[in-house]
Write an enzyme that holds these catalytic residues in place. Structure first.
Site, PDB file in Angstrom:
ATOM      1  N   TYR A  18     -28.327  -6.536   6.276  1.00 23.07           N
ATOM      2  CA  TYR A  18     -28.491  -5.336   7.096  1.00 23.07           C
ATOM      3  C   TYR A  18     -28.544  -5.709   8.572  1.00 23.07           C
ATOM      4  CZ  TYR A  18     -29.839  -2.400   3.075  1.00 23.07           C
ATOM      5  OH  TYR A  18     -29.862  -1.697   1.902  1.00 23.07           O
ATOM      6  N   TYR A  48     -28.366  -8.033  -2.371  1.00 25.49           N
ATOM      7  CA  TYR A  48     -29.222  -8.870  -1.527  1.00 25.49           C
ATOM      8  C   TYR A  48     -30.554  -9.144  -2.226  1.00 25.49           C
ATOM      9  CZ  TYR A  48     -31.303  -4.365  -0.041  1.00 25.49           C
ATOM     10  OH  TYR A  48     -31.882  -3.124  -0.007  1.00 25.49           O
ATOM     11  N   ARG A  66     -31.418  -6.741  -5.298  1.00 28.68           N
ATOM     12  CA  ARG A  66     -31.085  -5.319  -5.397  1.00 28.68           C
ATOM     13  C   ARG A  66     -29.625  -5.169  -5.831  1.00 28.68           C
ATOM     14  NH1 ARG A  66     -32.917  -1.089  -3.322  1.00 28.68           N
ATOM     15  NH2 ARG A  66     -32.388  -0.397  -5.421  1.00 28.68           N
ATOM     16  N   HIS A  72     -25.873  -1.007  -3.252  1.00 28.98           N
ATOM     17  CA  HIS A  72     -26.223   0.412  -3.086  1.00 28.98           C
ATOM     18  C   HIS A  72     -25.979   0.869  -1.662  1.00 28.98           C
ATOM     19  CE1 HIS A  72     -29.860  -1.826  -1.934  1.00 28.98           C
ATOM     20  NE2 HIS A  72     -30.034  -0.860  -1.064  1.00 28.98           N
TER      21      HIS A  72
END
Ligand SMILES: [Fe+3]
Lengths: 199, 238
Positions: free
Chosen positions: B110, B149, B159, B162
């Site tokens: 991110y 990630y 995760r 998404h």
């Protein structure tokens, strides 16, 4: 055909550049921030300052707080509120959004105006949504004003809240700060757990 | 309840579709979710209204994440088109409704400063976008398929891929923040966030591959419909 509601998922820790980019200095335009009142907005200017605490009493540094409120005439800027007697304010949308990650003590700050009474029955209030990593589902609460004692006493929502918990919804004036500043802390858990609504 | 008021009322949260506030397996819920019972309240104008952001709030390229943050080239990764309809529980389209998204890049990183995952940032990808649904409730984004990630919830936790989404819908009580997943992700069974949603409802979070959405020679297409709280079923009147 009935379709099932799309389930909620956590906002996660990394929402800032998507939902509050300007506040966090990311190169993307913000739709809304903590500054809700414009130069010509009607009504009494107020500042709302608060912290969000977790169940250990620690400050939450990555919460996102959203505010939805009526204007100074108690009118919502939305088609479902078509009461002509309560005027719209062209310089007030009524929505604010602020993350707790940009001030040293993880506060949220909203510069807005004190809303009018919505329908003659409800005391002036802000509608509040609380989102953060660690919440799979956002929570709804409200902020009322301590200096509206009479209106608060007859407010139907406050009346639905057990008396010993009503105080968690009431913001108090901070006399030590210049301007009209209200303090509204949100406690996710514990003795002083904020009242959240099923609505 | 009669007339206008009944029509305007929103349905309640369907708790059989929603995850709980406290979920042991998702560790940070334990100190952050409310523990006392929610206080039920009737819906007033405060709940029947909500912020409205229409086409004026969206600029060119806001819905094209492959273009909206270019510096010196194209973002890396697999280009995808994500599209679908925003509807209420009666399957009525919700036109002119804001959809905001954010996501990591193709490497699973991110842009957010707090993300310390040791995967490269992409100078040409921000990962934030927004659009407004058209008169049929349809929305469409172009983006890069997000990577998986790691996170620190439990040993070797990852995760599933998404995209985060945020919508207001008709009023403040139809507010929805959620995540869209990709079909067949092998990480589903290990992810407490996905599995926090009751079985039978969590499948609604998985997009479907849609060849008709695919743009030849350019990008694969995924369909994802979003169902927001709609009008409350009004009692029959006779
Ligand atoms: Fe994420």
């Amino acid at each position: 055909m009935k379709r099932g509601q799309t389930p909620s998922q956590t906002v996660g820790p990394f929402f800032a550049y998507g939902l509050a980019p300007e506040q966090y200095n990311y190169p993307f335009a913000s739709l809304a921030g903590g500054s809700m009142a414009g130069d010509t907005t009607e009504g009494q200017r107020i500042r709302v300052i608060g912290h969000v605490y977790d169940g250990a009493g620690d400050l939450v540094p990555d919460a996102l707080i959203e505010i939805w409120q009526a204007n100074a005439h108690g009118r919502y800027n939305h088609q479902a509120d078509d009461r002509k007697d309560n005027l719209l304010d062209p310089d007030f949308k009524g929505f604010g959004r602020f993350g707790t990650g940009t001030t040293p003590d993880n506060r949220f700050i909203f510069d807005t105006i004190k809303p009018g009474s919505v329908d003659g029955r409800q005391a002036p209030h802000l509608n509040v949504v609380v989102l953060m990593r660690g919440m799979l589902l956002h929570a709804y609460t409200r902020m009322y004003f301590a200096d509206e004692e009479a209106a608060n006493a007859s407010d139907p929502i406050l009346s639905a809240v057990p008396e010993d918990r009503r105080g968690t919804l009431i913001a108090r004036r901070d006399p030590d700060l210049p301007g009209v500043v209200y303090r509204f802390d949100i406690h996710m858990q514990g003795e002083r757990e904020t009242v959240f609504f099923d609505v | 309840m009669a007339g206008r008021e009944g029509d305007d009322m929103n349905s309640n949260r369907d708790w059989s579709s929603q995850p709980p506030y406290i979920l042991e397996e998702y560790k940070s819920t334990v100190l952050r979710g409310p523990t006392k019972p929610l206080v039920p309240i009737a819906q007033s104008l405060s709940e029947l209204t909500g912020p409205v952001y229409g086409h004026e709030a969206v600029r060119d390229f806001d819905s094209d994440l492959t273009k909206n943050a270019r510096v010196n080239g194209e973002p890396l990764g697999e280009r995808i088109i994500v599209a679908g309809h925003v509807v209420d529980e009666d399957n009525r389209p919700l036109p002119n409704t804001l959809v905001e998204i954010w996501q990591c890049n193709s490497a699973g990183r991110y842009v957010h400063a707090a993300d310390q995952h040791d995967a490269p940032l992409d100078p040409n990808f921000l990962g934030a976008g927004r659009c407004v649904t058209d008169e049929n409730g349809r929305y469409e984004f172009r983006t890069i398929k997000p990577g998986a990630y790691p996170w620190r919830n439990h040993p070797n936790a990852w995760r599933p891929n998404h995209i985060h989404l945020s919508l207001f819908g008709k009023s403040f009580v139809s507010r929805l923040v959620t995540q869209m997943y990709f079909p067949g992700d092998p990480l589903f069974e290990f992810d407490p966030i996905f599995n926090g949603v009751p079985e039978g409802a969590r499948e609604r979070l998985v997009s479907s591959f849609d060849l008709s959405l695919t743009e030849p020679e350019f990008a694969l297409g995924y369909n994802f419909d979003i169902v927001l709280r709609g009008p409350k079923a009004t009692p029959m009147e006779d």
